[in-house]
Design a protein around this motif. Structure first.
Motif, PDB file in Angstrom:
ATOM      1  N   CYS A 222       4.970   3.270   7.813  1.00  0.00           N
ATOM      2  CA  CYS A 222       5.523   2.289   6.874  1.00  0.00           C
ATOM      3  C   CYS A 222       5.928   1.005   7.590  1.00  0.00           C
ATOM      4  O   CYS A 222       5.892  -0.075   7.004  1.00  0.00           O
ATOM      5  CB  CYS A 222       6.722   2.882   6.142  1.00  0.00           C
ATOM      6  N   ASP A 223       6.313   1.131   8.865  1.00  0.00           N
ATOM      7  CA  ASP A 223       6.683  -0.058   9.638  1.00  0.00           C
ATOM      8  C   ASP A 223       5.536  -1.053   9.688  1.00  0.00           C
ATOM      9  O   ASP A 223       5.680  -2.231   9.325  1.00  0.00           O
ATOM     10  CB  ASP A 223       7.070   0.331  11.072  1.00  0.00           C
ATOM     11  N   PHE A 224       4.375  -0.598  10.185  1.00  0.00           N
ATOM     12  CA  PHE A 224       3.318  -1.581  10.409  1.00  0.00           C
ATOM     13  C   PHE A 224       2.440  -1.837   9.193  1.00  0.00           C
ATOM     14  O   PHE A 224       1.638  -2.773   9.202  1.00  0.00           O
ATOM     15  CB  PHE A 224       2.493  -1.257  11.662  1.00  0.00           C
ATOM     16  N   THR A 225       2.590  -1.038   8.119  1.00  0.00           N
ATOM     17  CA  THR A 225       1.863  -1.371   6.887  1.00  0.00           C
ATOM     18  C   THR A 225       2.705  -2.222   5.947  1.00  0.00           C
ATOM     19  O   THR A 225       2.186  -2.712   4.946  1.00  0.00           O
ATOM     20  CB  THR A 225       1.402  -0.101   6.149  1.00  0.00           C
ATOM     21  N   GLY A 226       4.001  -2.400   6.256  1.00  0.00           N
ATOM     22  CA  GLY A 226       4.809  -3.349   5.495  1.00  0.00           C
ATOM     23  C   GLY A 226       5.452  -2.803   4.250  1.00  0.00           C
ATOM     24  O   GLY A 226       5.594  -3.539   3.259  1.00  0.00           O
TER      25      GLY A 226
ATOM     26  N   SER B  51       9.847   3.711  -2.231  1.00  0.00           N
ATOM     27  CA  SER B  51      10.023   5.154  -2.038  1.00  0.00           C
ATOM     28  C   SER B  51       8.760   5.908  -2.423  1.00  0.00           C
ATOM     29  O   SER B  51       8.386   6.899  -1.772  1.00  0.00           O
ATOM     30  CB  SER B  51      11.214   5.651  -2.864  1.00  0.00           C
ATOM     31  N   GLN B  52       8.091   5.449  -3.472  1.00  0.00           N
ATOM     32  CA  GLN B  52       6.824   6.076  -3.865  1.00  0.00           C
ATOM     33  C   GLN B  52       5.774   5.881  -2.770  1.00  0.00           C
ATOM     34  O   GLN B  52       4.989   6.795  -2.486  1.00  0.00           O
ATOM     35  CB  GLN B  52       6.345   5.474  -5.188  1.00  0.00           C
ATOM     36  N   TRP B  53       5.761   4.695  -2.201  1.00  0.00           N
ATOM     37  CA  TRP B  53       4.841   4.401  -1.093  1.00  0.00           C
ATOM     38  C   TRP B  53       5.128   5.348   0.076  1.00  0.00           C
ATOM     39  O   TRP B  53       4.215   5.956   0.636  1.00  0.00           O
ATOM     40  CB  TRP B  53       5.029   2.938  -0.690  1.00  0.00           C
ATOM     41  N   TYR B  54       6.398   5.469   0.449  1.00  0.00           N
ATOM     42  CA  TYR B  54       6.801   6.372   1.521  1.00  0.00           C
ATOM     43  C   TYR B  54       6.366   7.804   1.200  1.00  0.00           C
ATOM     44  O   TYR B  54       5.778   8.496   2.043  1.00  0.00           O
ATOM     45  CB  TYR B  54       8.313   6.307   1.719  1.00  0.00           C
ATOM     46  N   GLU B  55       6.661   8.261  -0.013  1.00  0.00           N
ATOM     47  CA  GLU B  55       6.348   9.630  -0.392  1.00  0.00           C
ATOM     48  C   GLU B  55       4.846   9.883  -0.362  1.00  0.00           C
ATOM     49  O   GLU B  55       4.388  10.963   0.032  1.00  0.00           O
ATOM     50  CB  GLU B  55       6.901   9.912  -1.793  1.00  0.00           C
ATOM     51  N   TRP B  56       4.070   8.878  -0.775  1.00  0.00           N
ATOM     52  CA  TRP B  56       2.606   9.006  -0.796  1.00  0.00           C
ATOM     53  C   TRP B  56       2.084   9.250   0.630  1.00  0.00           C
ATOM     54  O   TRP B  56       1.255  10.127   0.854  1.00  0.00           O
ATOM     55  CB  TRP B  56       1.996   7.742  -1.383  1.00  0.00           C
ATOM     56  N   ILE B  57       2.587   8.480   1.592  1.00  0.00           N
ATOM     57  CA  ILE B  57       2.153   8.680   2.981  1.00  0.00           C
ATOM     58  C   ILE B  57       2.695   9.992   3.523  1.00  0.00           C
ATOM     59  O   ILE B  57       1.978  10.739   4.208  1.00  0.00           O
ATOM     60  CB  ILE B  57       2.610   7.498   3.860  1.00  0.00           C
ATOM     61  N   TYR B  58       3.953  10.302   3.199  1.00  0.00           N
ATOM     62  CA  TYR B  58       4.576  11.526   3.721  1.00  0.00           C
ATOM     63  C   TYR B  58       3.776  12.768   3.348  1.00  0.00           C
ATOM     64  O   TYR B  58       3.548  13.647   4.186  1.00  0.00           O
ATOM     65  CB  TYR B  58       6.007  11.643   3.190  1.00  0.00           C
TER      66      TYR B  58
ATOM     67  N   LEU C 178      15.637   8.178   2.958  1.00  0.00           N
ATOM     68  CA  LEU C 178      16.709   7.187   2.880  1.00  0.00           C
ATOM     69  C   LEU C 178      16.331   5.893   3.595  1.00  0.00           C
ATOM     70  O   LEU C 178      17.032   4.885   3.468  1.00  0.00           O
ATOM     71  CB  LEU C 178      17.991   7.774   3.492  1.00  0.00           C
ATOM     72  N   SER C 179      15.228   5.939   4.300  1.00  0.00           N
ATOM     73  CA  SER C 179      14.796   4.770   5.058  1.00  0.00           C
ATOM     74  C   SER C 179      14.685   3.526   4.186  1.00  0.00           C
ATOM     75  O   SER C 179      15.027   2.419   4.603  1.00  0.00           O
ATOM     76  CB  SER C 179      13.446   5.054   5.727  1.00  0.00           C
ATOM     77  N   MET C 180      14.187   3.696   2.955  1.00  0.00           N
ATOM     78  CA  MET C 180      14.016   2.537   2.077  1.00  0.00           C
ATOM     79  C   MET C 180      15.363   1.925   1.707  1.00  0.00           C
ATOM     80  O   MET C 180      15.515   0.709   1.643  1.00  0.00           O
ATOM     81  CB  MET C 180      13.274   2.950   0.805  1.00  0.00           C
ATOM     82  N   ARG C 181      16.360   2.782   1.450  1.00  0.00           N
ATOM     83  CA  ARG C 181      17.683   2.300   1.073  1.00  0.00           C
ATOM     84  C   ARG C 181      18.423   1.679   2.260  1.00  0.00           C
ATOM     85  O   ARG C 181      19.259   0.799   2.080  1.00  0.00           O
ATOM     86  CB  ARG C 181      18.518   3.460   0.533  1.00  0.00           C
ATOM     87  N   MET C 182      18.113   2.163   3.444  1.00  0.00           N
ATOM     88  CA  MET C 182      18.828   1.701   4.632  1.00  0.00           C
ATOM     89  C   MET C 182      18.346   0.335   5.104  1.00  0.00           C
ATOM     90  O   MET C 182      19.033  -0.346   5.860  1.00  0.00           O
ATOM     91  CB  MET C 182      18.654   2.704   5.766  1.00  0.00           C
TER      92      MET C 182
END
Length: 892
Positions: free
Chosen positions: A482-486, A508-515, A768-772
């Motif tokens: 998520c860092d380098f894809t923005g 969060s959906q983006w994060y979950e999709w990759i996760y 929680l990364s997105m909220r932080m």
């Protein structure tokens, strides 16, 4: 090669050249084109410094191959001189000299200084560019060369031979020569030339900040003629042929108190006059201004360096570099005298303008040679002072002598440098290090004890496998992707400083999709394909947010984001000019940007609306039909095993995560001038990553299981100053997310330890990364906002503010005050239960630094507890002190 050996070879070659002199003269007398026969005989043309050493030479310089490189070597087209936006002395050249047609036109135009023409083909000695450079007339840049030198003769010979310009791609040589040498100077003073020479620099210096290619204040843009004529909120800016009726003239003449441009102050009267002249003449705007410089028929294939590697033995030792340019037509020429040289580390090697490299210190670096569009990097090594040969070295190559492939490549270079690698790290250091690097998690106290007590020889390999199966591995890996894809809530939702809730939801959906895909160990190329080829409607389980970010305002923004995220290259410089240390031209940048026109403009579809043939970053031409998705050929190209960046960029980023520096460093700057420290290692890792189906776990397993990764941070006598050859572990601050989660893990009650580590919904390294993102704690410890296309956005360097945070921040005080473990101790103490202070002290060290306390540690801790009002207060002090220690805050 020793200087003596080099001198002997040079003398032999000189003798051979002398013996062929008569043959060369014969070819000239027969009227053959200079260079073709000489190349046939010697395999490479002699350097210009020799061929133009005499004034009466019959050699004719080539504009692209000789004149422009010479101007670059002399500094004429640098940003500090005529290559700046405003130019110097009314002469403006393209920055670093890659717009050959524009430069030729500028040189052939009249000087506006009243000192005469820049070029006099009938009387070359009186040409202004010669008079200025030799300081026979006033020149702010001073003398660039003396009269009678080969540089002087080269320019004179070019001018008196007609000052022929470049042969543009697709043009016939004869036609180009005529076009490049117009018979009348008046044609150079045409309206088009007026715009290029006088108008465009005014716009660039005074107007583009508000109305340039990226800005359109008041809805007014100066990006092209159509935008100029359309005007902005106040109406059309220019009436061609009538300056007095043009709003632009009204603004720059300050005729209206409410409309005065530029805001910084009125333009010089000369600039106002030339703008008026331009509008009255019809406001001509050459089409070529809207595009990149035109390519020429001459293409540099490669730069060959002799020697290909320099191995120094002592200070002051010298090696003369020789650079041979190879062109597409087969011509080879010694261009050493026309190259620009620089060194990446002056404390190791110094290089003169003539290519003479001199050893100045121990270590390894590169000398960079630049000529035309070529950039060559020559490795330079000098071992440490004479010492015993290392006993750990292995032959270079995969599994050589049974050694891990990574260790084989790394050790081979250590052998060249005379570096002795550090011993393997302790089990405790390994467990803490690999737990942080693989899962972003501190090891639990029980896990540390179990690992330390395990006597099996393969326990480290088994631990790596165990960690790779944990959900926290998938979470930490996803965080980095998520860092380098923005993946950035504010960018997805809006450009407001405070992101709306839907921004967090989509991120969060983006994060979950990759996760989910990382947890399933889906191949890396398929994860990227899912992003690259996402259905922008959001259906079919795709993830379109990479494309719908509001920060991608123009196709060029999207192009830079794709290049950075998946290729590890920075294209920003090529937006304005050919960067001197990279291969990308404006044409490359513009073509790549056009692939993303539809998806950036609409954010709902990616469809080609017209037939196009675009260059794909110097990797061939792509033909697009109407209705094609232009993202698909890019993805196909990236998945090609021969792609030079896709796999290498990812492998290098993963490596950097383990060692705090990439094999290419910085990890997102794959350029010829920034070569890898271990090219064979990067080649092998990338090739095997592809051969293993882009298996990310395979890559992590290979790196973590190597002795190179498992080395101690404790330096040997020889490697204390080594930071780039992986002879030891370099302590580095743990990432922001690990600091935040680690404090919570350290203070949790024993029964909550598992939940605190496993609940990814409450982990800064997890969901929680997105909220932080953007919070004070994350900013202090360098978590990136993911708002710019640069790996440099994440900062892992220690700062004073971090020390203040861990000592005094309310978050730290709250964690200690609410610590379930400390509360249990306090309750037990109040209930007068017997507490084993030895075990409590041991727990402090296991929780924070993942090891057993030493005898000295125990003694100091017991002394402090004995002096504390209560055991609970003393334990809180110990826990606070350890969380402020370097050992806790560093990954070592």
């Amino acid at each position: 090669m020793s200087p003596k050996r080099w001198k002997w070879i040079s003398s032999v070659n000189a003798g051979r050249c002398y013996s062929m002199k008569r043959l060369f003269i014969l070819f000239v007398l027969l009227g053959s084109p200079l260079g073709a026969e000489e190349a046939e005989v010697t395999k490479a043309l002699r350097p210009a410094s020799q061929r133009f050493a005499e004034r009466d030479t019959r050699a004719v310089p080539d504009f692209q191959r000789h004149v422009v490189p010479l101007l670059g070597r002399l500094g004429c087209n640098s940003a500090k001189c005529h290559g700046s936006f405003q130019g110097q002395g009314n002469l403006r050249l393209s920055l670093f000299g890659f717009d050959f047609q524009s430069d030729h036109r500028a040189l052939r135009a009249d000087s506006h200084s009243g000192s005469g023409p820049r070029l006099r083909t009938g009387d070359p000695e009186d040409s202004l560019i010669v008079m200025k450079a030799t300081e026979q007339t006033d020149h702010e840049g001073g003398q660039r060369f003396a009269t009678g030198t080969w540089e002087h003769h080269l320019l004179l010979r070019w001018i008196e031979s007609g000052a022929t310009g470049p042969v543009l791609k697709g043009a016939h040589k004869e036609a180009s020569a005529v076009a490049g040498n117009p018979p009348a100077r008046e044609s150079e003073q045409s309206a088009d030339a007026l715009f290029r020479e006088r108008i465009q620099p005014i716009f660039e210096d005074h107007c583009y900040e508000c109305h340039g290619f990226r800005s359109s204040k008041g809805n007014f843009s100066l990006s092209n003629r159509e935008a100029l004529l359309a005007g902005g909120d106040t109406g059309p800016a220019v009436v061609p042929g009538n300056a007095n009726a043009s709003l632009l003239m009204k603004a720059i003449e300050f005729r209206d108190d409410g409309l005065q441009m530029p805001p910084s102050g009125k333009l010089p009267s000369e600039s106002i006059a030339v703008l008026k002249q331009w509008i009255d003449s019809g406001a001509s705007w050459p089409d070529a201004v809207d595009s990149s410089p035109q390519a020429t028929n001459q293409e540099l294939v490669a730069l060959h360096c002799q020697p290909s590697e320099i191995l120094f033995r002592e200070a002051g030792q010298e090696v003369q570099l020789k650079i041979i340019a190879e062109w597409k037509d087969g011509t080879r020429e010694d261009v050493t005298c026309l190259c620009r040289f620089q060194t990446n580390e002056g404390e190791i090697v110094r290089v003169g303008s003539n290519g003479l490299a001199t050893s100045t210190g121990e270590g390894d670096t590169h000398v960079i040679a630049l000529y035309d569009n070529g950039v060559a990097a020559i490795p330079v090594l000098r071992p440490l002072a004479p010492m015993a040969q290392p006993n750990h070295q292995a032959a270079e190559g995969p599994r050589a002598n049974g050694v891990h492939p990574i260790d084989g490549f790394v050790n081979a270079k250590l052998g060249k440098l005379g570096l002795v690698a550090s011993e393997p790290c302790t089990d405790a250091e390994f467990l803490r290090r690999v737990s942080i690097d693989l899962t972003g998690t501190l090891p639990a106290p029980d896990e540390v004890l179990q690992f330390l007590n395990d006597q099996s020889k393969d326990k480290r390999l088994l631990k790596i496998e165990e960690l790779l199966e944990r959900p926290s591995y998938a979470a930490w890996c996803t965080n980095k992707l998520c860092d380098f894809t923005g993946c950035h809530p504010k960018s997805i939702s809006s450009l407001l400083e405070v992101a709306r809730e839907d921004g967090y939801v989509k991120a969060s959906q983006w994060y979950e999709w990759i996760y989910q895909r990382v947890q399933q160990n889906q191949p890396y190329d398929q994860v990227v394909a899912g992003l690259m080829l996402a259905d922008l409607s959001g259906r079919s389980g795709s993830m379109p947010s990479f494309w719908t970010r509001q920060s991608l305002e123009e196709p060029k923004d999207t192009a830079m984001s794709v290049a950075h995220a998946f290729l590890g290259i920075q294209l920003q410089c090529a937006e304005c000019h050919k960067h001197p240390f990279d291969q990308w031209t404006q044409a490359d940048f513009n073509d790549f940007s056009r692939f993303f026109d539809s998806v950036t403009r609409t954010k709902t579809r990616s469809v080609t609306e017209e037939v196009m043939t675009l260059g794909l970053l110097r990797s061939g031409q792509v033909k697009l039909a109407v209705g094609d998705d232009p993202r698909k050929p890019i993805m196909d190209w990236m998945q090609d095993p021969d792609n030079p960046w896709f796999a290498r960029a990812f492998v290098n980023r993963v490596w950097a995560g383990y060692f705090h520096r990439g094999i290419v460093e910085p990890p997102d700057q794959f350029t010829p001038a920034n070569p890898p420290s271990h090219p064979q290692l990067l080649d092998w890792l990338s090739r095997e990553f592809v051969n293993n189906g882009y298996d990310m776990k395979w890559l992590h397993r290979q790196i973590a299981s190597s002795q190179t990764y498992q080395r101690s941070w404790r330096p040997t006598e020889s490697n204390r100053n080594d930071h780039r050859n992986f002879s030891r572990a370099i302590p580095r601050r743990i990432p922001a997310e690990v600091v935040y989660d680690g404090v919570k893990q350290v203070t949790a009650a024993p029964e909550d330890q598992g939940e605190v580590r496993a609940n990814l919904r409450r982990r800064a390294s997890g969901h929680l990364s997105m909220r932080m993102a953007g919070t004070h704690a994350m900013k202090v410890f360098g978590k990136p906002d993911r708002s710019i296309v640069c790996d440099c956005e994440r900062v892992n360097q220690p700062t004073l503010l971090q020390a203040i945070f861990t000592q005094n921040d309310p978050l730290m005080r709250m964690r200690l005050a609410d610590s379930g473990w400390l509360i249990e101790i306090e309750d037990a103490e109040e209930a007068e239960e017997r507490l084993d202070t030895g075990l409590l002290i041991q727990q402090v060290w296991l929780r924070t630094v993942g090891r057993m306390p030493s005898q000295a540690d125990r003694a100091r801790a017991k002394k402090h507890l004995s002096e504390s009002p209560t055991i609970a207060e003393g334990m809180a002090d110990l826990l606070w002190a350890m969380m402020n220690s370097k050992e806790f805050l560093l990954n070592h």
